[in-house]
Scaffold this active site. Structure first.
Site, PDB file in Angstrom:
ATOM      1  N   MET A 337       0.823  -1.079  -0.043  1.00 57.92           N
ATOM      2  CA  MET A 337      -0.138  -0.010  -0.017  1.00 57.92           C
ATOM      3  C   MET A 337       0.966   1.268   0.057  1.00 57.92           C
ATOM      4  O   MET A 337       0.726   2.294  -0.620  1.00 57.92           O
ATOM      5  CB  MET A 337      -0.955  -0.095   1.345  1.00 57.92           C
ATOM      6  CG  MET A 337      -1.907   1.165   1.319  1.00 57.92           C
ATOM      7  SD  MET A 337      -2.851   1.040   2.580  1.00 57.92           S
ATOM      8  CE  MET A 337      -4.221  -0.098   2.193  1.00 57.92           C
ATOM      9  N   GLY A 338       1.986   0.994   0.868  1.00 58.16           N
ATOM     10  CA  GLY A 338       2.767   2.233   0.842  1.00 58.16           C
ATOM     11  C   GLY A 338       3.245   2.465  -0.577  1.00 58.16           C
ATOM     12  O   GLY A 338       3.522   3.823  -1.072  1.00 58.16           O
ATOM     13  N   TRP A 340       2.191   1.684  -3.351  1.00 54.03           N
ATOM     14  CA  TRP A 340       1.167   1.989  -4.372  1.00 54.03           C
ATOM     15  C   TRP A 340       1.071   3.564  -4.506  1.00 54.03           C
ATOM     16  O   TRP A 340       0.871   4.305  -5.369  1.00 54.03           O
ATOM     17  CB  TRP A 340       0.193   1.583  -4.107  1.00 54.03           C
ATOM     18  CG  TRP A 340      -1.289   2.044  -4.842  1.00 54.03           C
ATOM     19  CD1 TRP A 340      -1.634   1.907  -5.915  1.00 54.03           C
ATOM     20  CD2 TRP A 340      -2.304   2.783  -4.358  1.00 54.03           C
ATOM     21  NE1 TRP A 340      -2.537   2.727  -6.577  1.00 54.03           N
ATOM     22  CE2 TRP A 340      -2.971   3.273  -5.244  1.00 54.03           C
ATOM     23  CE3 TRP A 340      -2.600   3.329  -3.052  1.00 54.03           C
ATOM     24  CZ2 TRP A 340      -4.092   3.963  -5.274  1.00 54.03           C
ATOM     25  CZ3 TRP A 340      -3.698   3.958  -3.125  1.00 54.03           C
ATOM     26  CH2 TRP A 340      -4.466   4.399  -3.970  1.00 54.03           C
ATOM     27  N   HIS A 341       1.156   4.117  -3.144  1.00 51.90           N
ATOM     28  CA  HIS A 341       0.959   5.599  -2.920  1.00 51.90           C
ATOM     29  C   HIS A 341       2.274   6.410  -3.813  1.00 51.90           C
ATOM     30  O   HIS A 341       1.865   7.378  -4.089  1.00 51.90           O
ATOM     31  CB  HIS A 341       0.950   6.142  -1.461  1.00 51.90           C
ATOM     32  CG  HIS A 341      -0.418   5.941  -0.976  1.00 51.90           C
ATOM     33  ND1 HIS A 341      -0.928   4.832   0.082  1.00 51.90           N
ATOM     34  CD2 HIS A 341      -1.556   6.614  -1.002  1.00 51.90           C
ATOM     35  CE1 HIS A 341      -2.034   5.073   0.203  1.00 51.90           C
ATOM     36  NE2 HIS A 341      -2.500   5.788  -0.314  1.00 51.90           N
ATOM     37  N   GLY A 342       3.356   5.929  -3.784  1.00 57.36           N
ATOM     38  CA  GLY A 342       4.750   6.348  -4.305  1.00 57.36           C
ATOM     39  C   GLY A 342       5.718   5.797  -3.754  1.00 57.36           C
ATOM     40  O   GLY A 342       5.850   5.032  -2.788  1.00 57.36           O
TER      41      GLY A 342
END
Length: 412
Positions: A337-338, A340-342
């Protein structure tokens, strides 16, 4: 009145809603009288998609078309393989990997512009179209989806109320509603909810979100940077605390407002797009928070990363202790998830922070269950749990904001 057709990004300004509501009138009238005008809905969606990618964003529109063709080809090739050949695991993994490669390249290009990856890959909504595609491929592999209607699938992928930032719907749920018109009584209820969500979205995004994000946050940011440059010590700490709470409120009201707009427009169109937020700041622990915050994304990650990894690890007997297995799954889940954010450090730390928070929370819940007769449980402990969870979440948003990096470079 002058309408600016150039700035027609989803839910970005009141002008957008004027055109949107005018375009919705035939859909609303048709559904009220028991008819779904599918051709008009398709044309209506295409027009608003064109407006999103009009002007200097035309290259993003081209990228979207190319990406759609690739994802459609990949999905139907895997569906054909699944129906006519053996269900080889490596073919499934290859299909999922190929589906997410463009998104990975976009993230790398954003983090490392010097990589010189073709910019044609990037377009608004690539993440959410990718999530939908991967979901369909995984459910084809499971046998939950046996047939995919091309028109329905395209409408699902390009459903314009949710294309840029969700909420993330599921194909099977969407397919049940996109062809048939609801009964009048049910649709009248939907119209009431849609109107409520629309005005609630205006309150959240254009009033509260504006106050916290546009009016107040820049002032706090400047004061914190000045205090940081001057090595203000205690003064900086107070401004940093103010920034943490203000940014958290802005993030919630802006994103929740957007999500309410998407759900409202979906309801006007007779589609029950799932809600994204459910009073997340009254959560009593971090796990409950993720069951209330950006729910469609957290449930997607839970179903297609956490659960898949857990089943895989159990099958391969990678962990003897189920507690260690769940902890490893949480670390993987929030690390993904981290990323995915960038690829910036603060997004990755944000993901690891939440993984550690959930692992600690699980330890506490097991301890609490074991000693439930010795620990108090009343309204005061409930409010204490809400207070602690709220502050843990707000601190994570401070990390997520990247403002700590800005302060650090200011100090340097």
């Amino acid at each position: 009145m002058h309408f600016n057709l150039i700035n027609m990004q989803p839910y970005g300004n009141p002008h957008y809603f004027v055109f949107l509501m005018i375009g919705l009138i035939p859909i609303i009238l048709g559904l009220y009288y028991g008819h779904r005008f599918k051709l008009y809905e398709i044309a209506f969606s295409l027009v608003f998609l064109f407006l999103i990618f009009d002007g200097d964003k035309w290259q993003q529109g081209v990228s979207l078309l190319i990406y759609l063709l690739l994802e459609l080809l990949l999905t139907y090739c895997y569906l054909y393989y699944r129906k006519n050949w053996a269900n080889k695991t490596w073919v499934f993994y290859l299909a999922v990997f190929l589906a997410i490669v463009p998104l990975i390249l976009v993230k790398v290009q954003t983090a490392f512009p010097q990589a010189k990856i073709p910019g044609v890959l990037a377009f608004l909504g690539i993440s959410y179209i990718t999530f939908k595609t991967v979901q369909v491929i995984m459910e084809v592999r499971d046998g939950a989806i046996k047939e995919i209607d091309l028109v329905t699938y395209l409408r699902f992928l390009l459903f314009f109320p949710t294309i840029s930032s969700g909420p993330i719907d599921r194909y099977r749920r969407f397919a049940k509603e996109c062809d048939a018109a609801p009964k009048r009584a049910a649709y009248l209820t939907d119209l009431g909810l849609a109107t409520r969500y629309l005005f609630q979205g205006f309150l959240y995004k254009f009033i509260l979100g504006w106050f916290f994000g546009t009016y107040w946050l820049p002032k706090i940011e400047r004061a914190a940077l000045i205090a940081g440059t001057a090595n203000g010590g205690l003064k900086l700490s107070w401004w940093l605390l103010a920034y943490m709470y203000c940014y958290s409120m802005y993030l919630f009201f802006d994103f929740a407002g957007y999500s309410l707009f998407a759900v409202a427009i979906s309801y006007f169109m007779g589609i029950h797009t799932p809600m994204n937020f459910n009073k997340p700041f009254i959560s009593q622990n971090i796990k409950e928070f993720w069951n209330r915050w950006h729910m469609t994304l957290s449930f997607w990650f839970r179903d297609y990363i956490y659960m898949r990894f857990t089943f895989f690890a159990m099958k391969k007997k990678l962990f003897k202790n189920p507690v260690r297995l769940s902890q490893a799954a949480y670390l993987l889940l929030f690390l993904v998830m981290g990323f995915w954010h960038g690829l910036s450090w603060y997004y990755i730390v944000y993901g690891l922070f939440h993984a550690c928070a959930i692992i600690i929370n699980d330890c506490w819940l097991r301890f609490k269950k074991k000693h439930k007769d010795k620990l108090p449980a009343n309204k005061y402990t409930k409010w204490l749990a809400i207070f602690v969870t709220f502050n843990v979440v707000c601190f994570s948003f401070l990390i997520f904001s990247g403002f700590l990096s800005q302060l650090w470079f200011g100090w340097k």
